[in-house]
Design an enzyme around this catalytic site. Sequence first.
Site, PDB file in Angstrom:
ATOM      1  N   GLU A   1       0.848  -1.198   0.000  1.00 38.56           N
ATOM      2  CA  GLU A   1       0.000   0.000   0.000  1.00 38.56           C
ATOM      3  C   GLU A   1       0.881   1.243   0.000  1.00 38.56           C
ATOM      4  O   GLU A   1       1.579   1.528   0.973  1.00 38.56           O
ATOM      5  CB  GLU A   1      -0.913   0.029   1.229  1.00 38.56           C
ATOM      6  CG  GLU A   1      -1.746   1.299   1.315  1.00 38.56           C
ATOM      7  CD  GLU A   1      -2.456   1.468   2.652  1.00 38.56           C
ATOM      8  OE1 GLU A   1      -2.820   2.628   2.973  1.00 38.56           O
ATOM      9  OE2 GLU A   1      -2.625   0.473   3.376  1.00 38.56           O
TER      10      GLU A   1
ATOM     11  N   ARG B   1       0.411  10.396   0.269  1.00 37.32           N
ATOM     12  CA  ARG B   1       0.713  11.472   1.212  1.00 37.32           C
ATOM     13  C   ARG B   1       1.918  12.292   0.790  1.00 37.32           C
ATOM     14  O   ARG B   1       2.282  13.250   1.476  1.00 37.32           O
ATOM     15  CB  ARG B   1       0.975  10.888   2.611  1.00 37.32           C
ATOM     16  CG  ARG B   1      -0.188  10.103   3.180  1.00 37.32           C
ATOM     17  CD  ARG B   1       0.133   9.607   4.575  1.00 37.32           C
ATOM     18  NE  ARG B   1      -0.816   8.617   5.036  1.00 37.32           N
ATOM     19  CZ  ARG B   1      -0.734   7.979   6.196  1.00 37.32           C
ATOM     20  NH1 ARG B   1       0.281   8.233   7.013  1.00 37.32           N
ATOM     21  NH2 ARG B   1      -1.631   7.082   6.548  1.00 37.32           N
TER      22      ARG B   1
ATOM     23  N   LYS C   1     -11.387  -1.736   6.369  1.00 36.94           N
ATOM     24  CA  LYS C   1     -10.199  -1.367   7.130  1.00 36.94           C
ATOM     25  C   LYS C   1     -10.656  -0.776   8.470  1.00 36.94           C
ATOM     26  O   LYS C   1     -11.538   0.069   8.502  1.00 36.94           O
ATOM     27  CB  LYS C   1      -9.396  -0.329   6.338  1.00 36.94           C
ATOM     28  CG  LYS C   1      -8.294   0.371   7.121  1.00 36.94           C
ATOM     29  CD  LYS C   1      -7.619   1.411   6.227  1.00 36.94           C
ATOM     30  CE  LYS C   1      -6.698   2.312   7.016  1.00 36.94           C
ATOM     31  NZ  LYS C   1      -5.991   3.279   6.146  1.00 36.94           N
TER      32      LYS C   1
END
Length: 214
Positions: free
Chosen positions: A47, A51, A134
């Site tokens: 993943e 950001r 999640k």
Amino acid sequence: MTPQEASAAAAKVCLLAPVVPVLVINDASTAADLARALVAGGLPALEVTLRTPAALDAIREMASVDGGVVGAGTLLTPQDVEAAKEAGATFGVSPGATDRLLDACEANDLPLLPGTATASEAMRLLERGYTVQKFFPAEANGGAKALKAIGAPIPQVKFCPTGGVSLANAGDYLGLSNTLCVGGSWVAPKDEVEAGDWDAITALAQEAARLPRS
């Protein structure tokens, strides 16, 4: 892609290994080597969080690594979804879930691990058809005890807890019947990545890949 199809695809990603590395990449030139090190250690699902300015280029680099299954994390908007898919992401992860984000993932055939923090959020996503979610931020929301408690009345949903998960507490989550895998950043420490110490990262990945699941 229907929510049911998305959840089936997300489950396959989660079952590849007990840990999904959560990666914040500042230099895309290291991305392929990092991916190879993690895959070699037994962690194929990766993943890359959106950001940093380098994130999309990092996904492009990692998408070419044999054996890797690369996804985009921190999906917040439909534009994020489209950019991630274009870069080569094969799954997405979000800290929460909005209708616009879910619509975009379904329209772009991008399997999503939608973020949830409460029983109500889990129920809302389940109502839409998302059975794989999640749990975030896991430790701040009560940790494994909280996730176990949510699982008692909502056993239909399986989770990937992320946020504050480490080697020390990953086993607490992986021992739960409603946990498929965990997400964590400890397998790719910033210092080792910047130093290009890929052997050290492979060793951390091997350790994580050996964690037992329920």
